[in-house]
Design an enzyme around this catalytic site. Structure first.
Site, PDB file in Angstrom:
ATOM      1  N   TYR A   1      -5.223  14.592   9.414  1.00  0.00           N
ATOM      2  CA  TYR A   1      -4.626  13.643   8.478  1.00  0.00           C
ATOM      3  C   TYR A   1      -5.620  12.527   8.221  1.00  0.00           C
ATOM      4  CZ  TYR A   1      -1.450  10.070   6.593  1.00  0.00           C
ATOM      5  OH  TYR A   1      -0.844   9.115   5.814  1.00  0.00           O
TER       6      TYR A   1
ATOM      7  N   ASP B   1     -13.496  10.662  10.694  1.00  0.00           N
ATOM      8  CA  ASP B   1     -12.334   9.786  10.528  1.00  0.00           C
ATOM      9  C   ASP B   1     -11.898   9.350  11.915  1.00  0.00           C
ATOM     10  OD1 ASP B   1     -10.015   8.471  10.073  1.00  0.00           O
ATOM     11  OD2 ASP B   1      -9.060  10.052   8.884  1.00  0.00           O
TER      12      ASP B   1
ATOM     13  N   LYS C   1      -6.381   1.102  12.573  1.00  0.00           N
ATOM     14  CA  LYS C   1      -5.545   0.938  13.764  1.00  0.00           C
ATOM     15  C   LYS C   1      -6.117  -0.045  14.796  1.00  0.00           C
ATOM     16  CE  LYS C   1      -2.895   4.996  12.705  1.00  0.00           C
ATOM     17  NZ  LYS C   1      -3.282   6.272  12.147  1.00  0.00           N
TER      18      LYS C   1
END
Ligand SMILES: *Cc1c(COP(=O)(O)O)cnc(C)c1O
Length: 431
Positions: free
Chosen positions: A147, A235, A263
Protein backbone atom coordinates in the site's frame (compact mmCIF):
# COMPACT_ATOMS: atom_id res chain seq x y z
CA UNK A 1 -16.93 11.92 32.21
CA UNK A 2 -17.83 15.11 30.39
CA UNK A 3 -21.39 15.72 29.34
CA UNK A 4 -21.06 15.68 25.56
CA UNK A 5 -19.50 12.25 25.58
CA UNK A 6 -21.58 10.36 28.11
CA UNK A 7 -23.71 8.72 25.45
CA UNK A 8 -21.34 5.85 24.72
CA UNK A 9 -19.88 4.20 21.66
CA UNK A 10 -23.12 3.03 20.07
CA UNK A 11 -24.67 6.49 20.26
CA UNK A 12 -21.46 8.11 19.03
CA UNK A 13 -21.34 5.71 16.11
CA UNK A 14 -24.94 6.43 15.17
CA UNK A 15 -24.37 10.13 15.35
CA UNK A 16 -21.12 9.80 13.37
CA UNK A 17 -22.76 7.82 10.59
CA UNK A 18 -25.15 10.66 9.94
CA UNK A 19 -22.39 13.11 9.04
CA UNK A 20 -19.27 11.04 8.37
CA UNK A 21 -19.32 8.40 5.67
CA UNK A 22 -19.44 5.06 7.46
CA UNK A 23 -18.85 6.98 10.68
CA UNK A 24 -15.12 7.36 9.96
CA UNK A 25 -12.64 9.53 8.11
CA UNK A 26 -10.46 6.64 6.99
CA UNK A 27 -11.93 3.25 6.12
CA UNK A 28 -9.24 1.29 8.00
CA UNK A 29 -10.78 2.59 11.22
CA UNK A 30 -14.20 1.23 10.46
CA UNK A 31 -15.18 -2.15 11.87
CA UNK A 32 -16.49 -3.32 8.49
CA UNK A 33 -14.17 -6.30 8.26
CA UNK A 34 -14.55 -7.44 11.88
CA UNK A 35 -18.15 -6.40 12.57
CA UNK A 36 -19.56 -4.48 15.50
CA UNK A 37 -19.38 -0.93 16.78
CA UNK A 38 -16.03 0.90 16.88
CA UNK A 39 -14.87 2.37 20.17
CA UNK A 40 -14.68 6.16 20.04
CA UNK A 41 -11.51 7.40 21.70
CA UNK A 42 -11.74 10.09 24.36
CA UNK A 43 -8.09 10.21 25.28
CA UNK A 44 -4.90 8.21 25.23
CA UNK A 45 -1.64 7.97 27.13
CA UNK A 46 1.38 5.79 26.45
CA UNK A 47 0.27 2.31 25.44
CA UNK A 48 -3.37 2.91 26.41
CA UNK A 49 -6.47 4.46 24.85
CA UNK A 50 -9.67 5.24 26.73
CA UNK A 51 -13.02 5.31 24.98
CA UNK A 52 -16.00 7.58 25.51
CA UNK A 53 -17.47 5.04 27.96
CA UNK A 54 -14.35 5.26 30.13
CA UNK A 55 -13.07 1.84 29.09
CA UNK A 56 -9.30 1.61 28.71
CA UNK A 57 -7.61 -0.63 26.18
CA UNK A 58 -4.01 -1.69 25.81
CA UNK A 59 -3.49 -0.37 22.30
CA UNK A 60 -1.51 -1.96 19.48
CA UNK A 61 -2.98 0.30 16.78
CA UNK A 62 -0.90 3.31 17.88
CA UNK A 63 -2.30 5.35 15.00
CA UNK A 64 -1.01 2.70 12.59
CA UNK A 65 2.52 3.39 13.64
CA UNK A 66 2.47 7.18 13.85
CA UNK A 67 3.17 7.36 17.60
CA UNK A 68 6.28 5.28 18.23
CA UNK A 69 6.84 6.88 21.67
CA UNK A 70 3.26 6.08 22.70
CA UNK A 71 0.26 8.37 22.98
CA UNK A 72 0.60 11.88 24.43
CA UNK A 73 4.30 11.52 25.14
CA UNK A 74 5.13 14.61 27.22
CA UNK A 75 8.14 15.50 25.05
CA UNK A 76 5.92 15.63 21.97
CA UNK A 77 3.06 17.35 23.75
CA UNK A 78 5.36 20.11 24.99
CA UNK A 79 6.93 20.59 21.57
CA UNK A 80 3.49 20.81 19.98
CA UNK A 81 2.05 23.30 22.44
CA UNK A 82 5.23 25.38 22.36
CA UNK A 83 5.18 25.53 18.57
CA UNK A 84 1.43 26.20 18.37
CA UNK A 85 1.81 29.20 20.64
CA UNK A 86 4.20 30.73 18.10
CA UNK A 87 1.80 30.36 15.20
CA UNK A 88 0.59 27.25 13.42
CA UNK A 89 1.45 28.08 9.81
CA UNK A 90 3.02 31.06 8.05
CA UNK A 91 3.40 30.51 4.32
CA UNK A 92 7.10 31.25 4.72
CA UNK A 93 10.02 28.92 5.46
CA UNK A 94 11.05 28.01 9.02
CA UNK A 95 14.16 26.58 10.65
CA UNK A 96 12.09 23.71 12.02
CA UNK A 97 11.70 22.36 8.47
CA UNK A 98 15.44 22.65 7.91
CA UNK A 99 16.21 20.85 11.16
CA UNK A 100 13.80 18.00 10.43
CA UNK A 101 15.23 17.54 6.92
CA UNK A 102 18.76 17.59 8.37
CA UNK A 103 17.79 14.90 10.87
CA UNK A 104 16.40 12.66 8.15
CA UNK A 105 19.46 13.17 5.94
CA UNK A 106 21.83 12.53 8.86
CA UNK A 107 20.20 9.20 9.64
CA UNK A 108 19.68 7.78 6.18
CA UNK A 109 22.67 6.96 4.01
CA UNK A 110 21.94 8.31 0.52
CA UNK A 111 19.49 11.02 1.50
CA UNK A 112 20.79 14.50 0.73
CA UNK A 113 17.59 16.47 0.27
CA UNK A 114 14.03 16.28 1.53
CA UNK A 115 10.63 17.66 0.50
CA UNK A 116 8.14 17.67 3.34
CA UNK A 117 4.45 17.06 2.67
CA UNK A 118 1.38 16.69 4.87
CA UNK A 119 0.79 12.94 4.44
CA UNK A 120 2.41 9.73 3.31
CA UNK A 121 0.10 9.68 0.32
CA UNK A 122 1.44 13.01 -0.89
CA UNK A 123 4.96 11.70 -0.42
CA UNK A 124 4.47 8.59 -2.60
CA UNK A 125 2.50 10.60 -5.15
CA UNK A 126 5.38 13.07 -5.36
CA UNK A 127 7.97 10.29 -5.56
CA UNK A 128 6.19 8.75 -8.56
CA UNK A 129 5.80 12.10 -10.33
CA UNK A 130 9.42 12.94 -9.63
CA UNK A 131 10.58 9.57 -10.95
CA UNK A 132 8.64 10.08 -14.16
CA UNK A 133 9.82 13.65 -14.55
CA UNK A 134 13.42 12.75 -13.82
CA UNK A 135 13.65 9.70 -16.11
CA UNK A 136 11.28 10.86 -18.85
CA UNK A 137 9.74 7.36 -18.71
CA UNK A 138 6.11 6.52 -17.99
CA UNK A 139 5.68 3.05 -16.45
CA UNK A 140 5.57 2.25 -12.75
CA UNK A 141 5.90 -1.18 -11.16
CA UNK A 142 4.30 -1.90 -7.80
CA UNK A 143 3.90 -5.08 -5.80
CA UNK A 144 0.57 -6.70 -5.09
CA UNK A 145 -0.51 -6.12 -1.48
CA UNK A 146 1.86 -3.19 -0.93
CA UNK A 147 0.00 0.00 0.00
CA UNK A 148 1.36 3.38 -0.95
CA UNK A 149 -1.48 5.64 0.13
CA UNK A 150 -4.51 6.55 -1.94
CA UNK A 151 -2.62 7.80 -4.98
CA UNK A 152 -4.73 7.15 -8.09
CA UNK A 153 -1.91 5.61 -10.12
CA UNK A 154 -0.99 3.32 -7.21
CA UNK A 155 -4.54 2.12 -6.51
CA UNK A 156 -4.04 -0.70 -8.95
CA UNK A 157 -4.64 -4.41 -8.58
CA UNK A 158 -3.02 -7.27 -10.39
CA UNK A 159 -4.93 -8.12 -13.54
CA UNK A 160 -5.03 -11.65 -14.88
CA UNK A 161 -2.08 -12.93 -16.84
CA UNK A 162 1.59 -13.19 -16.03
CA UNK A 163 2.77 -9.76 -17.15
CA UNK A 164 -0.21 -8.33 -15.31
CA UNK A 165 -1.06 -4.84 -16.32
CA UNK A 166 -2.71 -3.00 -13.53
CA UNK A 167 -6.46 -2.75 -13.29
CA UNK A 168 -8.22 -0.22 -11.07
CA UNK A 169 -8.38 -1.32 -7.43
CA UNK A 170 -11.28 1.00 -6.68
CA UNK A 171 -14.20 2.70 -8.35
CA UNK A 172 -13.29 6.19 -9.45
CA UNK A 173 -9.87 5.24 -10.79
CA UNK A 174 -10.09 4.95 -14.56
CA UNK A 175 -8.30 2.13 -16.36
CA UNK A 176 -6.30 4.79 -18.22
CA UNK A 177 -4.93 6.11 -14.93
CA UNK A 178 -3.43 2.73 -13.97
CA UNK A 179 -2.61 1.64 -17.53
CA UNK A 180 1.05 2.47 -16.88
CA UNK A 181 1.13 0.74 -13.50
CA UNK A 182 2.17 -2.92 -13.56
CA UNK A 183 1.28 -4.94 -10.47
CA UNK A 184 3.49 -7.93 -9.71
CA UNK A 185 3.71 -10.44 -6.83
CA UNK A 186 5.77 -9.43 -3.80
CA UNK A 187 8.98 -11.38 -3.26
CA UNK A 188 9.38 -12.18 -6.95
CA UNK A 189 11.71 -10.32 -9.26
CA UNK A 190 9.55 -8.69 -11.95
CA UNK A 191 10.34 -8.43 -15.65
CA UNK A 192 11.83 -5.00 -16.15
CA UNK A 193 12.49 -2.91 -19.22
CA UNK A 194 13.57 0.59 -20.15
CA UNK A 195 10.08 2.04 -20.36
CA UNK A 196 9.89 1.84 -16.56
CA UNK A 197 10.46 5.02 -14.56
CA UNK A 198 10.29 3.47 -11.11
CA UNK A 199 9.71 0.40 -9.03
CA UNK A 200 8.04 1.25 -5.73
CA UNK A 201 8.15 -1.21 -2.85
CA UNK A 202 7.57 -1.46 0.87
CA UNK A 203 10.96 -2.89 1.90
CA UNK A 204 9.05 -4.85 4.54
CA UNK A 205 5.45 -5.23 3.41
CA UNK A 206 3.28 -4.04 6.29
CA UNK A 207 -0.12 -3.45 4.72
CA UNK A 208 -1.02 -7.06 3.86
CA UNK A 209 -0.19 -8.18 7.33
CA UNK A 210 3.56 -8.33 7.82
CA UNK A 211 5.41 -9.97 4.93
CA UNK A 212 9.19 -9.89 5.21
CA UNK A 213 11.27 -9.65 2.04
CA UNK A 214 12.81 -13.01 1.12
CA UNK A 215 16.61 -13.10 1.25
CA UNK A 216 17.97 -11.58 -1.97
CA UNK A 217 14.68 -10.00 -3.09
CA UNK A 218 15.55 -6.37 -2.28
CA UNK A 219 19.20 -6.85 -3.26
CA UNK A 220 18.30 -8.17 -6.71
CA UNK A 221 15.65 -5.52 -7.16
CA UNK A 222 18.32 -2.92 -6.41
CA UNK A 223 20.87 -4.28 -8.85
CA UNK A 224 18.40 -4.95 -11.70
CA UNK A 225 16.77 -1.51 -11.47
CA UNK A 226 20.20 0.16 -11.35
CA UNK A 227 21.28 -1.70 -14.51
CA UNK A 228 18.27 -0.36 -16.38
CA UNK A 229 18.24 3.21 -15.12
CA UNK A 230 14.99 2.55 -13.25
CA UNK A 231 14.54 4.45 -10.00
CA UNK A 232 13.94 2.27 -6.95
CA UNK A 233 11.57 3.89 -4.46
CA UNK A 234 11.49 2.55 -0.91
CA UNK A 235 8.14 3.44 0.62
CA UNK A 236 9.27 3.72 4.22
CA UNK A 237 6.13 5.39 5.56
CA UNK A 238 5.89 2.55 8.10
CA UNK A 239 9.46 1.20 8.23
CA UNK A 240 11.16 4.61 8.38
CA UNK A 241 12.76 5.17 11.79
CA UNK A 242 10.77 2.24 13.20
CA UNK A 243 12.77 -0.66 11.84
CA UNK A 244 16.13 0.92 12.60
CA UNK A 245 17.80 4.23 13.43
CA UNK A 246 18.13 4.83 9.68
CA UNK A 247 15.01 2.93 8.60
CA UNK A 248 14.78 -0.10 6.31
CA UNK A 249 17.48 0.99 3.87
CA UNK A 250 19.97 1.05 6.75
CA UNK A 251 18.57 -2.15 8.24
CA UNK A 252 19.07 -4.06 4.98
CA UNK A 253 22.10 -2.10 3.77
CA UNK A 254 20.40 -1.28 0.47
CA UNK A 255 20.24 2.24 -0.92
CA UNK A 256 17.23 3.06 -3.10
CA UNK A 257 17.05 6.16 -5.32
CA UNK A 258 14.10 7.73 -3.51
CA UNK A 259 12.40 7.29 -0.18
CA UNK A 260 8.98 8.18 1.10
CA UNK A 261 8.44 8.71 4.81
CA UNK A 262 5.49 9.56 7.02
CA UNK A 263 3.91 8.34 10.26
CA UNK A 264 6.86 8.23 12.76
CA UNK A 265 8.45 11.46 11.47
CA UNK A 266 5.47 13.56 12.52
CA UNK A 267 5.01 12.22 16.05
CA UNK A 268 1.28 11.87 15.40
CA UNK A 269 0.79 15.06 13.43
CA UNK A 270 0.08 15.15 9.69
CA UNK A 271 3.32 14.83 7.76
CA UNK A 272 5.13 13.03 4.97
CA UNK A 273 8.45 13.37 3.17
CA UNK A 274 10.10 12.48 -0.10
CA UNK A 275 13.85 12.17 0.14
CA UNK A 276 16.81 11.29 -2.02
CA UNK A 277 20.06 12.48 -3.53
CA UNK A 278 20.34 16.06 -4.74
CA UNK A 279 20.74 14.93 -8.36
CA UNK A 280 17.18 13.58 -8.36
CA UNK A 281 15.51 15.79 -5.76
CA UNK A 282 16.55 19.00 -7.52
CA UNK A 283 14.24 18.00 -10.38
CA UNK A 284 11.41 19.23 -8.12
CA UNK A 285 10.12 22.81 -8.36
CA UNK A 286 11.36 25.45 -7.76
CA UNK A 287 14.80 24.25 -8.92
CA UNK A 288 13.45 21.78 -11.49
CA UNK A 289 10.50 21.18 -13.81
CA UNK A 290 8.45 18.76 -11.66
CA UNK A 291 5.74 20.73 -9.85
CA UNK A 292 4.82 19.88 -6.27
CA UNK A 293 3.48 22.10 -3.48
CA UNK A 294 1.48 22.32 -0.26
CA UNK A 295 0.01 25.13 1.83
CA UNK A 296 0.72 23.27 5.08
CA UNK A 297 3.85 21.37 3.94
CA UNK A 298 6.57 21.52 6.57
CA UNK A 299 4.02 22.76 9.08
CA UNK A 300 5.76 24.21 12.16
CA UNK A 301 3.69 22.22 14.66
CA UNK A 302 4.27 18.96 12.80
CA UNK A 303 7.99 19.57 12.41
CA UNK A 304 8.30 20.42 16.13
CA UNK A 305 6.59 17.12 16.97
CA UNK A 306 8.83 15.26 14.53
CA UNK A 307 11.98 16.81 16.00
CA UNK A 308 10.90 15.78 19.51
CA UNK A 309 10.49 12.22 18.26
CA UNK A 310 13.92 12.21 16.61
CA UNK A 311 15.42 13.56 19.85
CA UNK A 312 13.90 10.65 21.72
CA UNK A 313 14.83 7.88 19.26
CA UNK A 314 18.37 6.74 19.88
CA UNK A 315 20.30 3.79 18.45
CA UNK A 316 19.54 1.91 21.68
CA UNK A 317 15.79 2.47 21.23
CA UNK A 318 15.75 0.02 18.35
CA UNK A 319 17.28 -2.87 20.27
CA UNK A 320 14.67 -2.25 22.95
CA UNK A 321 11.82 -2.11 20.42
CA UNK A 322 12.97 -5.27 18.67
CA UNK A 323 13.42 -7.08 21.99
CA UNK A 324 9.88 -6.29 23.11
CA UNK A 325 8.48 -7.31 19.74
CA UNK A 326 10.42 -10.55 19.84
CA UNK A 327 9.08 -11.38 23.28
CA UNK A 328 5.55 -10.57 22.18
CA UNK A 329 5.87 -12.51 18.94
CA UNK A 330 7.25 -15.62 20.62
CA UNK A 331 4.60 -15.49 23.35
CA UNK A 332 1.73 -15.03 20.91
CA UNK A 333 2.96 -17.79 18.64
CA UNK A 334 3.16 -20.16 21.61
CA UNK A 335 -0.22 -19.48 23.21
CA UNK A 336 -2.18 -19.22 19.97
CA UNK A 337 -0.75 -22.45 18.59
CA UNK A 338 -1.48 -24.15 21.94
CA UNK A 339 -5.13 -23.23 21.40
CA UNK A 340 -5.09 -25.31 18.23
CA UNK A 341 -5.43 -22.39 15.82
CA UNK A 342 -3.00 -22.24 12.90
CA UNK A 343 -0.76 -19.23 13.46
CA UNK A 344 2.25 -17.41 12.03
CA UNK A 345 3.77 -14.39 13.75
CA UNK A 346 6.16 -12.87 11.22
CA UNK A 347 8.56 -10.32 12.68
CA UNK A 348 11.30 -8.07 11.36
CA UNK A 349 12.89 -5.97 14.11
CA UNK A 350 10.00 -4.25 15.88
CA UNK A 351 7.54 -4.89 13.05
CA UNK A 352 5.22 -7.83 13.58
CA UNK A 353 1.91 -9.22 12.41
CA UNK A 354 -0.49 -12.11 12.94
CA UNK A 355 -1.60 -14.54 10.27
CA UNK A 356 -3.86 -17.44 11.02
CA UNK A 357 -2.05 -19.72 8.58
CA UNK A 358 -0.19 -23.02 8.60
CA UNK A 359 2.83 -21.82 6.65
CA UNK A 360 4.74 -18.54 6.33
CA UNK A 361 3.00 -15.92 4.19
CA UNK A 362 5.17 -14.75 1.30
CA UNK A 363 2.88 -12.63 -0.82
CA UNK A 364 -0.62 -11.21 -1.14
CA UNK A 365 -2.10 -14.46 -2.43
CA UNK A 366 -0.95 -16.28 0.70
CA UNK A 367 -2.23 -13.41 2.85
CA UNK A 368 -5.72 -13.47 1.36
CA UNK A 369 -5.87 -17.27 1.70
CA UNK A 370 -5.13 -16.90 5.41
CA UNK A 371 -7.60 -14.04 5.89
CA UNK A 372 -10.38 -15.97 4.13
CA UNK A 373 -10.38 -18.49 7.00
CA UNK A 374 -12.27 -15.81 8.95
CA UNK A 375 -10.40 -16.36 12.21
CA UNK A 376 -9.12 -12.81 12.69
CA UNK A 377 -12.51 -11.17 13.46
CA UNK A 378 -13.17 -13.72 16.21
CA UNK A 379 -9.73 -13.26 17.73
CA UNK A 380 -9.97 -9.47 17.40
CA UNK A 381 -13.25 -9.30 19.36
CA UNK A 382 -12.08 -11.81 21.96
CA UNK A 383 -9.05 -9.56 22.56
CA UNK A 384 -11.06 -6.33 22.52
CA UNK A 385 -13.56 -7.66 25.08
CA UNK A 386 -10.57 -8.41 27.33
CA UNK A 387 -9.20 -4.88 26.92
CA UNK A 388 -6.66 -5.27 24.12
CA UNK A 389 -7.10 -3.22 20.96
CA UNK A 390 -5.70 -4.66 17.76
CA UNK A 391 -6.34 -3.07 14.37
CA UNK A 392 -9.90 -3.80 13.19
CA UNK A 393 -8.71 -5.52 10.04
CA UNK A 394 -6.69 -8.64 9.25
CA UNK A 395 -4.28 -6.90 6.86
CA UNK A 396 -2.92 -4.48 9.46
CA UNK A 397 0.09 -5.19 11.63
CA UNK A 398 0.75 -4.71 15.35
CA UNK A 399 2.66 -1.68 16.56
CA UNK A 400 4.39 -2.39 19.85
CA UNK A 401 6.24 0.84 20.66
CA UNK A 402 8.48 2.33 23.30
CA UNK A 403 5.54 2.70 25.70
CA UNK A 404 4.81 -1.05 25.70
CA UNK A 405 6.72 -2.37 28.71
CA UNK A 406 7.39 -5.90 29.88
CA UNK A 407 4.17 -5.91 31.94
CA UNK A 408 2.09 -4.94 28.93
CA UNK A 409 3.72 -7.62 26.80
CA UNK A 410 3.15 -10.31 29.45
CA UNK A 411 -0.46 -9.30 29.93
CA UNK A 412 -1.05 -9.36 26.18
CA UNK A 413 0.27 -12.91 25.94
CA UNK A 414 -1.90 -14.10 28.86
CA UNK A 415 -4.99 -12.52 27.39
CA UNK A 416 -4.19 -13.82 23.89
CA UNK A 417 -4.20 -17.33 25.30
CA UNK A 418 -7.78 -16.94 26.54
CA UNK A 419 -8.82 -15.07 23.40
CA UNK A 420 -7.38 -17.73 21.09
CA UNK A 421 -9.24 -20.45 23.01
CA UNK A 422 -12.46 -18.48 22.76
CA UNK A 423 -11.94 -17.85 19.04
CA UNK A 424 -11.31 -21.52 18.43
CA UNK A 425 -14.45 -22.56 20.31
CA UNK A 426 -16.49 -20.02 18.37
CA UNK A 427 -15.18 -21.43 15.09
CA UNK A 428 -15.96 -25.01 16.17
CA UNK A 429 -19.54 -24.16 17.10
CA UNK A 430 -20.78 -21.82 14.40
CA UNK A 431 -23.98 -19.88 14.99
C1 LIG B 1 0.20 4.76 5.74
C2 LIG B 1 0.98 4.50 4.51
C3 LIG B 1 0.98 5.38 3.42
C4 LIG B 1 0.06 6.56 3.36
O1 LIG B 1 0.31 7.50 4.34
P1 LIG B 1 -0.88 8.51 4.76
O2 LIG B 1 -0.24 9.45 5.72
O3 LIG B 1 -1.96 7.65 5.34
O4 LIG B 1 -1.33 9.19 3.52
C5 LIG B 1 1.84 5.16 2.37
N1 LIG B 1 2.66 4.08 2.37
C6 LIG B 1 2.68 3.20 3.38
C7 LIG B 1 3.63 2.06 3.34
C8 LIG B 1 1.83 3.36 4.47
O5 LIG B 1 1.82 2.45 5.45
Amino acid sequence: MDGVEESGNAAAFERAQRVLVGGVNSPVRSFNSVGGVPYFVREARGAYVTDVEGRTYLDYVQSYGAVILGHADPRVTEAVSGAAALGTTYGAPTLGEVRLAERIAARVQGVEMVRLTSSGTEATMTAVRLARGHTGRHKIVKFEGCYHGHVDALLASAGSGAASLGIPATAGVEPSVVADTAVVPYNELPDLDESIAAVIVEPVAANMGLVPPEPGFLEELRSRTAEMGILLIFDEVITGFRLAYGGASTFFGITPDLWSFGKVIGGGLPIGAVAGPEAIMSTLAPTGPVYQAGTLSGNPVATAAGLAVFDALEESSYAMLAGRAQQLAEGLEKVISESGLPVQIPRVGSLMGIFFADAPVKNYRDATASVSKGIYPKFFHAMLRRGIALAPGPYEIMFPGLSHGIDEIDRTIDIASAAANEAREALLSPG
